[in-house]
Enzyme design. Structure first.
Site, PDB file in Angstrom:
ATOM      1  N   GLY A   1     -26.069  14.908  33.886  1.00 21.66           N
ATOM      2  CA  GLY A   1     -26.402  13.961  32.814  1.00 21.66           C
ATOM      3  C   GLY A   1     -25.940  12.575  33.174  1.00 21.66           C
TER       4      GLY A   1
ATOM      5  N   ARG B   1     -27.121   9.814  33.840  1.00 21.34           N
ATOM      6  CA  ARG B   1     -27.708   8.584  33.301  1.00 21.34           C
ATOM      7  C   ARG B   1     -27.429   8.433  31.810  1.00 21.34           C
ATOM      8  NH1 ARG B   1     -27.896   4.697  35.845  1.00 21.34           N
ATOM      9  NH2 ARG B   1     -29.841   3.786  35.047  1.00 21.34           N
ATOM     10  N   GLY B   2     -26.601   9.311  31.273  1.00 16.62           N
ATOM     11  CA  GLY B   2     -26.208   9.210  29.872  1.00 16.62           C
ATOM     12  C   GLY B   2     -25.227   8.078  29.650  1.00 16.62           C
TER      13      GLY B   2
ATOM     14  N   ALA C   1     -21.900   7.734  28.340  1.00 15.90           N
ATOM     15  CA  ALA C   1     -20.544   7.826  28.895  1.00 15.90           C
ATOM     16  C   ALA C   1     -20.576   8.124  30.381  1.00 15.90           C
ATOM     17  CB  ALA C   1     -19.746   8.896  28.154  1.00 15.90           C
TER      18      ALA C   1
ATOM     19  N   TYR D   1     -25.992  21.738  17.208  1.00 15.12           N
ATOM     20  CA  TYR D   1     -25.412  21.064  18.369  1.00 15.12           C
ATOM     21  C   TYR D   1     -23.939  21.443  18.524  1.00 15.12           C
ATOM     22  CZ  TYR D   1     -23.754  17.368  21.464  1.00 15.12           C
ATOM     23  OH  TYR D   1     -23.168  16.681  22.515  1.00 15.12           O
TER      24      TYR D   1
ATOM     25  N   LYS E   1     -22.270  23.669  21.469  1.00 16.92           N
ATOM     26  CA  LYS E   1     -21.234  23.005  22.266  1.00 16.92           C
ATOM     27  C   LYS E   1     -19.979  23.872  22.335  1.00 16.92           C
ATOM     28  CE  LYS E   1     -21.816  19.070  24.382  1.00 16.92           C
ATOM     29  NZ  LYS E   1     -21.435  18.924  25.803  1.00 16.92           N
TER      30      LYS E   1
END
Length: 564
Positions: free
Chosen positions: A20, A22-23, A25, A165, A169
């Site tokens: 991930g 390119r997210g 954080a 979500y 998680k």
């Protein structure tokens, strides 16, 4: 200013992966890893190629990609073979990939947060990766009902989470912790609370969009709920602290196999934080308080409307029950464990992080852009899909067709005075006749191809049926719980809400379906169109009326208190 990548160290750089990458954080972590000069960073994300923003192209990331100290790999975590290829030859994996949390889709969240995480774990074991740091969330211990004050890692997962979500998680986090020690793999989980900072494409832009839509004036709840926010560079720093702790043989045993809350260690009222962001960008502070109990029924209605019209292009609404709970509950966390075992302390203070964040969004300031930026509010309210295009006359052919169909429906089924059963029978008869004749037609008539209707169009998917049954069951249980509460004779607020709802039902029941149709359909095709054309004037009028109403309420309350 042009950044230069650090010179290669004499020893060979260690290799790591950031999923991930390119997210929000993850971008900051990637740059921090590159800046350290110790790592060759493999950026993994869904996009077929990496598209750099201008500041990235001229900055440290662009330089690292050109020099080879960073590389981009396109990969879908749901494909195990792709994940194994990404993890080959690396020492550390920072697993930061996650789907959009605002989309309450169990299938999406489970496929990425659970299946994808399991694939990452399996790939790490197969590729003999030494360390895996997983980006989790404080929401894994939040049930959406009870606030959390200075919560530590001893808080267990709740029986029921606030949304899918958070639930998935928690499943992913549990898998990572359980895998610690397997084939020499050391793992830990970071739970950063409410990340903010430059480059965020969700929090600040959504606050600005709400401000421009005139919705930022409202506070949901009493406005006193406390929150822990975390500046994005502190989140990246926490991941590096975790990696260093797991790499240190003296502390690895205590640090591995654990979850850690990470914050700026400076709790603040949630709505004060929102106010500081909005004021810093030139917008008004929220000031009108609306009880969460008042907003919740509306949120349930909005969510169910979305479920009905999602397939017609309606976008995910911002007003959902899970969002209301997040905005009105307190959520603060204790970082002592991260400090003790990982050596984490924030490197950027809250006020400095807030200042940098506001400065980075200068282009979103109130005085920098026209009042209308992008689609109209009417278009957004209607879901930005087929319904919006039809009611706002964006596609005049489609709108006219819809009007003609509704007129025909009115005269044939409503104005004729048929009963519901008679009207339904005639409708089914017409549909049956159409399908029968359509089935008799040849594949081509006068050179025109007649497309046959596939049988699959009439099938009701089992998954959809299951979801519908769950909604019905949930609604029934909610009604039963409300009835039980009423029987106790203590909840006056609930009694008033039920009484008001029943009065509204009586009013609607006394109104004929014919009248509702005659008034409602023209209103829908005219009102939204007029609102789009006169948006600013209507919003201004509504704002004045609401302000006057709240001022009147405040004056009456003051006089009432003074008379006691």
């Amino acid at each position: 200013m042009v950044y230069r990548a650090p010179e290669r160290m004499a020893t060979e750089e260690k290799r790591c992966v950031v999923t991930g990458g390119r997210g929000f954080a993850a971008r900051h972590l990637v740059e921090m890893l590159i800046r350290s000069g110790k790592w060759s960073v493999r950026i993994a994300d869904l996009g077929p190629s990496i598209k750099l923003e201008p500041n990235e192209e001229q900055g440290i990331l662009g330089e690292a990609l050109r020099s080879g100290s960073a590389q981009y790999v396109s990969a879908d975590l749901r494909d195990k073979a792709q994940v194994i290829k990404v993890c080959e030859g690396v020492e550390v994996v920072f697993h930061m990939a996650a789907p959009d949390s605002s989309v309450n889709s169990y299938q999406l969240h489970h496929s990425v947060n659970v299946v994808g995480t399991k694939n990452v774990i399996d790939a790490c074991i197969e590729c003999k990766v030494k360390r895996l740091i997983y980006t989790s969330s404080p929401s894994v211990v939040f049930d959406g009902v009870h606030g959390i004050f200075n919560g530590d890692e001893s808080i267990p997962y709740p029986p029921k989470h606030n949304d899918t979500y958070s639930a998935t998680k928690a499943e992913g986090e549990a898998l990572v912790i359980k895998s610690n020690g397997t084939n020499g793999l050391l793992t830990c989980c970071i739970r950063p609370s409410s990340i903010f900072g430059p480059g965020d494409k969700l929090l600040v832009p959504s606050l600005v969009a709400a401000a421009r839509a005139g919705k930022s004036k409202f506070i949901i709840g009493d406005g006193n709920n406390m929150y822990d926010f975390t500046y994005v560079e502190n989140v990246a720093h926490a991941h590096i602290c975790a990696e260093q702790a797991l790499a240190n043989e003296d502390v690895a045993e205590r640090a591995s196999g654990q979850a850690y809350f990470v914050t700026n260690v400076e709790p603040i009222k949630f709505w004060e934080f929102v106010s500081l962001i909005l004021e810093g960008l030139g917008y008004e502070r929220p000031r009108i308080k609306i009880p969460a109990s008042v907003m919740m029924p509306i949120a349930y209605l909005v969510e169910r409307t979305y479920k009905m019209f999602a397939s017609y292009g309606m976008r995910v609404p911002q007003l959902t029950p899970s969002r209301i709970r997040l905005l009105s509950c307190s959520r603060t966390f204790n970082c002592s464990k991260a400090k003790d075992r990982l050596g984490y302390t924030p490197i950027v203070p809250f006020q400095e992080g807030l200042k940098r964040t506001i400065e980075s969004y200068a282009h979103l300031r109130a005085d920098c852009q026209p009042r209308r930026d992008g689609p109209s509010k009417a278009f957004i309210y209607l879901g930005s899909g087929k319904v919006a295009h039809t009611l706002l006359w964006k596609d005049k052919k489609q709108s006219l067709t819809a009007v003609l169909v509704l007129i025909a429906f009115y005269y044939y089924f409503i104005a004729s005075g048929y009963t519901i059963i008679t009207a339904l029978s005639k409708l089914l008869m017409m549909a049956s006749l159409f399908l029968f004749v359509h089935g008799l037609l040849p594949a081509k008539i006068l050179g025109y191809t007649i497309e046959k209707i596939p049988a699959s169009n009439f099938h009701f998917p089992e998954e959809k049926a299951h979801r519908s049954a769950l909604v019905v069951g949930s609604t029934w249980n909610f009604a039963v719980d409300a009835l039980i509460s009423l029987c106790k004779g203590k909840d006056w607020r609930l009694f008033i809400k039920v009484a008001f709802s029943l009065l509204m039902l009586c009013f609607l029941g006394a109104t004929s379906f014919q009248r509702v149709f005659v008034i409602g359909v023209p209103f829908a095709f005219i009102a939204f169109y007029v609102y789009e054309k006169k948006e600013e004037e209507i919003d201004g009028l509504i704002h004045e009326v609401v302000s006057f109403g709240w001022k009147l309420k405040s004056d009456i309350s003051k006089k009432f208190r003074a008379s006691k």
